[in-house]
Design a protein around this motif. Structure first.
Motif, PDB file in Angstrom:
ATOM      1  N   THR A  16      -4.392 -21.438 -29.139  1.00 17.38           N
ATOM      2  CA  THR A  16      -4.995 -20.582 -28.116  1.00 17.38           C
ATOM      3  C   THR A  16      -3.962 -19.594 -27.553  1.00 17.38           C
ATOM      4  O   THR A  16      -4.275 -18.422 -27.330  1.00 17.38           O
ATOM      5  CB  THR A  16      -5.554 -21.454 -26.967  1.00 17.38           C
ATOM      6  OG1 THR A  16      -6.422 -22.425 -27.544  1.00 17.38           O
ATOM      7  CG2 THR A  16      -6.309 -20.628 -25.951  1.00 17.38           C
ATOM      8  N   THR A  17      -2.737 -20.073 -27.346  1.00 18.03           N
ATOM      9  CA  THR A  17      -1.678 -19.211 -26.810  1.00 18.03           C
ATOM     10  C   THR A  17      -1.450 -18.007 -27.722  1.00 18.03           C
ATOM     11  O   THR A  17      -1.413 -16.854 -27.277  1.00 18.03           O
ATOM     12  CB  THR A  17      -0.365 -20.020 -26.670  1.00 18.03           C
ATOM     13  OG1 THR A  17      -0.630 -21.170 -25.871  1.00 18.03           O
ATOM     14  CG2 THR A  17       0.745 -19.210 -26.041  1.00 18.03           C
ATOM     15  N   VAL A  18      -1.318 -18.309 -29.019  1.00 17.66           N
ATOM     16  CA  VAL A  18      -1.052 -17.240 -29.987  1.00 17.66           C
ATOM     17  C   VAL A  18      -2.259 -16.305 -30.092  1.00 17.66           C
ATOM     18  O   VAL A  18      -2.124 -15.067 -30.062  1.00 17.66           O
ATOM     19  CB  VAL A  18      -0.708 -17.861 -31.364  1.00 17.66           C
ATOM     20  CG1 VAL A  18      -0.590 -16.786 -32.426  1.00 17.66           C
ATOM     21  CG2 VAL A  18       0.583 -18.677 -31.273  1.00 17.66           C
ATOM     22  N   GLY A  19      -3.455 -16.883 -30.193  1.00 13.96           N
ATOM     23  CA  GLY A  19      -4.666 -16.066 -30.340  1.00 13.96           C
ATOM     24  C   GLY A  19      -4.921 -15.198 -29.114  1.00 13.96           C
ATOM     25  O   GLY A  19      -5.337 -14.042 -29.225  1.00 13.96           O
ATOM     26  N   LEU A  20      -4.641 -15.751 -27.947  1.00 13.33           N
ATOM     27  CA  LEU A  20      -4.856 -14.994 -26.705  1.00 13.33           C
ATOM     28  C   LEU A  20      -3.894 -13.809 -26.651  1.00 13.33           C
ATOM     29  O   LEU A  20      -4.268 -12.697 -26.261  1.00 13.33           O
ATOM     30  CB  LEU A  20      -4.652 -15.922 -25.499  1.00 13.33           C
ATOM     31  CG  LEU A  20      -4.807 -15.303 -24.118  1.00 13.33           C
ATOM     32  CD1 LEU A  20      -6.194 -14.691 -23.942  1.00 13.33           C
ATOM     33  CD2 LEU A  20      -4.563 -16.352 -23.029  1.00 13.33           C
ATOM     34  N   ALA A  21      -2.648 -14.046 -27.069  1.00 19.50           N
ATOM     35  CA  ALA A  21      -1.676 -12.948 -27.088  1.00 19.50           C
ATOM     36  C   ALA A  21      -2.137 -11.862 -28.060  1.00 19.50           C
ATOM     37  O   ALA A  21      -2.064 -10.663 -27.755  1.00 19.50           O
ATOM     38  CB  ALA A  21      -0.297 -13.473 -27.479  1.00 19.50           C
ATOM     39  N   ASP A  22      -2.652 -12.265 -29.226  1.00 20.87           N
ATOM     40  CA  ASP A  22      -3.148 -11.260 -30.176  1.00 20.87           C
ATOM     41  C   ASP A  22      -4.353 -10.516 -29.606  1.00 20.87           C
ATOM     42  O   ASP A  22      -4.544  -9.324 -29.885  1.00 20.87           O
ATOM     43  CB  ASP A  22      -3.503 -11.929 -31.516  1.00 20.87           C
ATOM     44  CG  ASP A  22      -2.250 -12.182 -32.372  1.00 20.87           C
ATOM     45  OD1 ASP A  22      -1.195 -11.579 -32.059  1.00 20.87           O
ATOM     46  OD2 ASP A  22      -2.322 -12.963 -33.331  1.00 20.87           O
ATOM     47  N   ASN A  54     -12.122 -24.127 -26.927  1.00 21.32           N
ATOM     48  CA  ASN A  54     -11.636 -23.884 -28.292  1.00 21.32           C
ATOM     49  C   ASN A  54     -12.646 -24.427 -29.306  1.00 21.32           C
ATOM     50  O   ASN A  54     -12.815 -25.631 -29.435  1.00 21.32           O
ATOM     51  CB  ASN A  54     -10.269 -24.562 -28.437  1.00 21.32           C
ATOM     52  CG  ASN A  54      -9.682 -24.419 -29.828  1.00 21.32           C
ATOM     53  OD1 ASN A  54     -10.105 -23.576 -30.623  1.00 21.32           O
ATOM     54  ND2 ASN A  54      -8.701 -25.256 -30.140  1.00 21.32           N
ATOM     55  N   ARG A  55     -13.293 -23.524 -30.011  1.00 23.55           N
ATOM     56  CA  ARG A  55     -14.388 -23.913 -30.907  1.00 23.55           C
ATOM     57  C   ARG A  55     -13.869 -24.521 -32.213  1.00 23.55           C
ATOM     58  O   ARG A  55     -13.117 -23.892 -32.946  1.00 23.55           O
ATOM     59  CB  ARG A  55     -15.234 -22.689 -31.224  1.00 23.55           C
ATOM     60  CG  ARG A  55     -16.321 -23.011 -32.189  1.00 23.55           C
ATOM     61  CD  ARG A  55     -17.200 -21.822 -32.529  1.00 23.55           C
ATOM     62  NE  ARG A  55     -18.487 -22.352 -32.925  1.00 23.55           N
ATOM     63  CZ  ARG A  55     -19.632 -21.817 -32.626  1.00 23.55           C
ATOM     64  NH1 ARG A  55     -19.682 -20.711 -31.935  1.00 23.55           N
ATOM     65  NH2 ARG A  55     -20.748 -22.377 -33.027  1.00 23.55           N
ATOM     66  N   PHE A  56     -14.293 -25.756 -32.488  1.00 19.94           N
ATOM     67  CA  PHE A  56     -13.983 -26.421 -33.756  1.00 19.94           C
ATOM     68  C   PHE A  56     -15.183 -26.314 -34.691  1.00 19.94           C
ATOM     69  O   PHE A  56     -16.322 -26.205 -34.218  1.00 19.94           O
ATOM     70  CB  PHE A  56     -13.643 -27.907 -33.520  1.00 19.94           C
ATOM     71  CG  PHE A  56     -12.180 -28.127 -33.261  1.00 19.94           C
ATOM     72  CD1 PHE A  56     -11.602 -27.675 -32.089  1.00 19.94           C
ATOM     73  CD2 PHE A  56     -11.363 -28.756 -34.196  1.00 19.94           C
ATOM     74  CE1 PHE A  56     -10.242 -27.837 -31.847  1.00 19.94           C
ATOM     75  CE2 PHE A  56     -10.003 -28.927 -33.972  1.00 19.94           C
ATOM     76  CZ  PHE A  56      -9.440 -28.470 -32.796  1.00 19.94           C
ATOM     77  N   SER A  89     -13.387 -19.667 -27.048  1.00 14.49           N
ATOM     78  CA  SER A  89     -12.244 -19.150 -27.797  1.00 14.49           C
ATOM     79  C   SER A  89     -12.466 -19.431 -29.281  1.00 14.49           C
ATOM     80  O   SER A  89     -12.661 -20.568 -29.676  1.00 14.49           O
ATOM     81  CB  SER A  89     -10.958 -19.833 -27.328  1.00 14.49           C
ATOM     82  OG  SER A  89      -9.898 -19.406 -28.160  1.00 14.49           O
ATOM     83  N   GLU A  90     -12.458 -18.366 -30.070  1.00 16.41           N
ATOM     84  CA  GLU A  90     -12.662 -18.537 -31.515  1.00 16.41           C
ATOM     85  C   GLU A  90     -11.476 -17.970 -32.284  1.00 16.41           C
ATOM     86  O   GLU A  90     -11.624 -17.388 -33.350  1.00 16.41           O
ATOM     87  CB  GLU A  90     -13.978 -17.861 -31.920  1.00 16.41           C
ATOM     88  CG  GLU A  90     -15.164 -18.466 -31.196  1.00 16.41           C
ATOM     89  CD  GLU A  90     -16.499 -17.930 -31.686  1.00 16.41           C
ATOM     90  OE1 GLU A  90     -17.138 -18.597 -32.512  1.00 16.41           O
ATOM     91  OE2 GLU A  90     -16.856 -16.829 -31.231  1.00 16.41           O
ATOM     92  N   GLY A 115     -11.214 -13.214 -31.814  1.00 16.08           N
ATOM     93  CA  GLY A 115     -11.884 -14.405 -31.272  1.00 16.08           C
ATOM     94  C   GLY A 115     -11.371 -14.794 -29.885  1.00 16.08           C
ATOM     95  O   GLY A 115     -11.878 -15.748 -29.286  1.00 16.08           O
ATOM     96  N   GLY A 116     -10.379 -14.064 -29.387  1.00  9.85           N
ATOM     97  CA  GLY A 116      -9.816 -14.405 -28.077  1.00  9.85           C
ATOM     98  C   GLY A 116     -10.137 -13.382 -26.999  1.00  9.85           C
ATOM     99  O   GLY A 116      -9.699 -13.511 -25.857  1.00  9.85           O
ATOM    100  N   LEU A 117     -10.915 -12.353 -27.384  1.00 14.59           N
ATOM    101  CA  LEU A 117     -11.163 -11.261 -26.429  1.00 14.59           C
ATOM    102  C   LEU A 117     -11.904 -11.736 -25.179  1.00 14.59           C
ATOM    103  O   LEU A 117     -11.615 -11.291 -24.069  1.00 14.59           O
ATOM    104  CB  LEU A 117     -11.951 -10.126 -27.122  1.00 14.59           C
ATOM    105  CG  LEU A 117     -11.137  -9.347 -28.179  1.00 14.59           C
ATOM    106  CD1 LEU A 117     -12.033  -8.384 -28.956  1.00 14.59           C
ATOM    107  CD2 LEU A 117      -9.994  -8.575 -27.511  1.00 14.59           C
ATOM    108  N   ALA A 118     -12.850 -12.671 -25.354  1.00 11.60           N
ATOM    109  CA  ALA A 118     -13.640 -13.137 -24.197  1.00 11.60           C
ATOM    110  C   ALA A 118     -12.726 -13.856 -23.201  1.00 11.60           C
ATOM    111  O   ALA A 118     -12.835 -13.650 -21.979  1.00 11.60           O
ATOM    112  CB  ALA A 118     -14.764 -14.059 -24.659  1.00 11.60           C
ATOM    113  N   VAL A 119     -11.807 -14.663 -23.713  1.00  8.86           N
ATOM    114  CA  VAL A 119     -10.873 -15.373 -22.823  1.00  8.86           C
ATOM    115  C   VAL A 119      -9.933 -14.350 -22.160  1.00  8.86           C
ATOM    116  O   VAL A 119      -9.673 -14.412 -20.949  1.00  8.86           O
ATOM    117  CB  VAL A 119     -10.066 -16.450 -23.582  1.00  8.86           C
ATOM    118  CG1 VAL A 119      -9.072 -17.137 -22.651  1.00  8.86           C
ATOM    119  CG2 VAL A 119     -10.994 -17.487 -24.213  1.00  8.86           C
ATOM    120  N   ALA A 120      -9.466 -13.386 -22.963  1.00  7.25           N
ATOM    121  CA  ALA A 120      -8.549 -12.365 -22.424  1.00  7.25           C
ATOM    122  C   ALA A 120      -9.199 -11.626 -21.257  1.00  7.25           C
ATOM    123  O   ALA A 120      -8.554 -11.383 -20.223  1.00  7.25           O
ATOM    124  CB  ALA A 120      -8.147 -11.390 -23.523  1.00  7.25           C
TER     125      ALA A 120
END
Ligand code: ADP
Length: 557
Positions: free
Chosen positions: A75-81, A380-382, A407-408, A416-421
């Motif tokens: 999530t950390t990496v995806g959110l940064a991206d 975090n969607r599995f 978070s996808e 997949g992290g735009l909504a959390v961002a």
């Protein structure tokens, strides 16, 4: 792509940008870049002019995890991206993975799916050698202590009260308790000793909290290796070897620069345990990221009760950091586990159990609020989650008035992290973070533990048992009673009992030992059975690892 091992396959298929390009994007000047090959570099902060800027800091934590991990690094990496995609100048600050657990059950710690830091194999294996340097520095000090005993023991060290252990980056249960110095007078002084894993070394904690080389040496000098026959502390300064130990760590202190799959600059540096140490990447790396980027996304180990609390009460206090936002990673499978579902049944849809497990998540949210931060839940969607389950959890969060988003990033990377961002940016803007520490260490170790137990763990009280009452007196005698406290506790429960899932109340925190870590600047409070040298499982991951004919790794995850 191998279905068995998607993380490694995705990482190996990626085209990496040269590290010089990543450095330029991050704002690291060429003269400060110390490349290790083409895709890794150290950053020599001393060769940089301070920017005088401090960007926003986003801290990623999680609900109480299942043994597989809930996807904090992912999530950390995806959110940064995601922030990068939105056009923000972004950096990631993560811990370096420990090698021992990689061979066991846990696998690496470079994120997963399409949200990883790369080169994944290098980062998970020897990387830039920091952990090896820490190992050697730790063991050099151990050898110097034993040599001091052998050469006449001028400092009057009691061999039974030496607290400095040896370390190795292998999960090797056979080394937990050993006897050394056997074989007669020429082989040293016989005594009981033991090995911890490298991430448990105080040198690791010290390196991660040091502001510069001078501070590193001052902290190393303060490390207490043991006690004399008169019970007086013996420090590295007393042994006179602080200079040698610091010299071994000169390069290890420099942050490592790599990249995410989305091309976001990432600092991966330091990796203290999140139970017996403070569990976050180095202060040096976090500060560097904050001075370069508009948004820095960082992660603290385990849940809000462990890594995040320590990030906020220990690292932020020492380093003058002030997080602007926090993310609590949750998964449907962890919610179901806290709702009473057995590990083997976690893949089957069970909405009632997922909702029952929200008690655990809600307490993590409340915990972050105690620090003046309104967190965002990243669900975090599995692949095994059903839409109904995910919607039920998000609906629950809305009803509670919690910020939450799906978070996808594992499946879709930054997109997949735009909504959390968006939720994180909204929290910074509208919820006005008012960060403060939970406790004032001046109240003393006993009182600090009571505050933590009641406010963060939901306990009624603390009992001091076994060695702890005597250790409390020892801390007071030496003037160490007003240091921050680093609690070593199971990550699976808010309590010290790993089987007490959900949000337990009415329990008592059992503190059985208090260990002064004077170099790091905190007192470790040991509760329950916390392992500082893990073992390997019946079927270690090592059984599936190796190299292909062309020299590529297989079996890392
Ligand atoms: P943590 O940081 O919480 O320990 P990680 O981010 O390291 O967790 O993830 C642990 C493992 O779970 C990794 O192998 C990762 O690939 C996998 N993982 C994480 N998120 C997902 C997801 N949404 N779907 C499938 N696998 C995931």
């Amino acid at each position: 792509m191998s279905a068995e091992n998607p993380d490694l396959a995705i990482a190996q298929a990626a085209t990496l940008k040269p590290i010089t390009e990543i450095a330029e994007r991050a704002g690291v000047p060429a003269e400060a870049l110390v490349p290790y090959g083409t895709h890794k570099a150290k950053v020599d902060v001393r060769r940089m002019t301070p920017t005088g800027r401090t960007g926003r800091l986003v801290l990623v934590s999680a609900m109480s995890p299942t043994p597989a991990g809930e996807g904090k690094s992912t999530t950390t990496v995806g959110l940064a991206d995601a922030f990068s995609l939105q056009g923000h100048r972004t950096m990631v600050a993560l811990r370096e993975p420990a090698l021992g657990p990689i061979m066991g059950i846990k696998g690496g710690a470079t994120g997963g799916g399409h949200a990883q830091v790369v080169p994944m194999e290098d980062i998970n294996l020897h990387f830039t050698g920091d952990f090896h340097a820490i190992q050697i520095a730790n063991n050099t000090l151990a050898a110097l202590v034993d040599n001091h005993l052998h050469q006449g023991n001028a400092l009057n060290i009691d061999p039974r009260r030496i607290q400095w252990k040896r370390v190795v980056d292998v999960n090797d249960r056979a080394l937990r308790k050993i006897t050394i110095g056997l074989g007669g007078p020429a082989q040293g002084v016989p005594r009981e000793d033991g090995f911890d894993i490298v991430v448990a070394s105080e040198i690791m904690a010290v390196l991660c909290l040091a502001t510069d080389l001078e501070d590193l040496q001052a902290r190393i000098d303060r490390i207490v290796v043991g006690f004399t026959y008169d019970r007086d502390p013996v420090s590295v300064a007393d042994l006179g070897v602080g200079g040698a130990i610091t010299m071994l760590l000169k390069d290890a202190l420099l942050p490592n620069l790599v990249q995410t799959l989305g091309g976001t600059p990432a600092l991966v540096h330091g990796g203290p345990f999140a139970n017996i140490a403070h569990g976050c990447n180095s202060l040096a790396a976090t500060r560097l990221a904050l001075s370069l980027a508009d948004i820095t996304v960082t992660e603290a180990g385990f849940g809000s009760d462990l890594g995040a609390e320590k990030f906020l009460d220990i690292k932020s206090r020492l380093g003058g950091l002030s997080p602007d936002a926090a993310v609590v990673v949750a998964t449907v499978r962890a919610l179901k586990m806290h709702g009473g579902v057995a590990k083997a049944d976690l893949a089957a849809e069970n909405i009632d159990a997922a909702l029952a497990g929200t008690a655990n998540l809600a307490r993590h949210v409340q915990n972050m609020r105690r620090f003046g931060i309104e967190p965002v839940i990243a669900l975090n969607r599995f692949p095994t989650d059903t839409d109904t389950e995910l919607e039920a959890v998000l609906g629950w969060a809305r009803e509670q008035g919690f910020r939450a988003a799906l978070s996808e990033v594992w499946a879709h990377g930054g997109e997949g992290g735009l909504a959390v961002a968006e939720q994180v940016l909204a929290a910074i803007e509208h919820d006005r973070p008012d960060f403060h520490h939970l406790y004032d260490p001046a109240a003393g170790v006993e009182e600090t533990l009571r505050t933590l137990a009641r406010e963060i763990y939901g306990a009624d009280d603390v009992v001091f048992e076994d060695r702890a009452p005597a250790q409390l007196r020892m801390l007071k005698r030496n003037g160490w009673d007003t240091l921050p406290v680093c609690v070593a506790k199971t990550q699976y429960s808010f309590s010290d009992d790993p089987t007490a899932l959900g949000a337990p109340t009415g329990h008592v925190l059992h503190v059985r030992d208090l260990v002064p870590k004077i170099g790091a600047g905190f007192v470790v409070a040991l509760t329950g059975a916390v392992m500082t040298m893990p073992g390997l499982p019946r079927e270690p991951a090592a059984l599936r690892m190796g190299l292909t004919e062309s020299g590529e790794s297989v079996g890392l995850f």
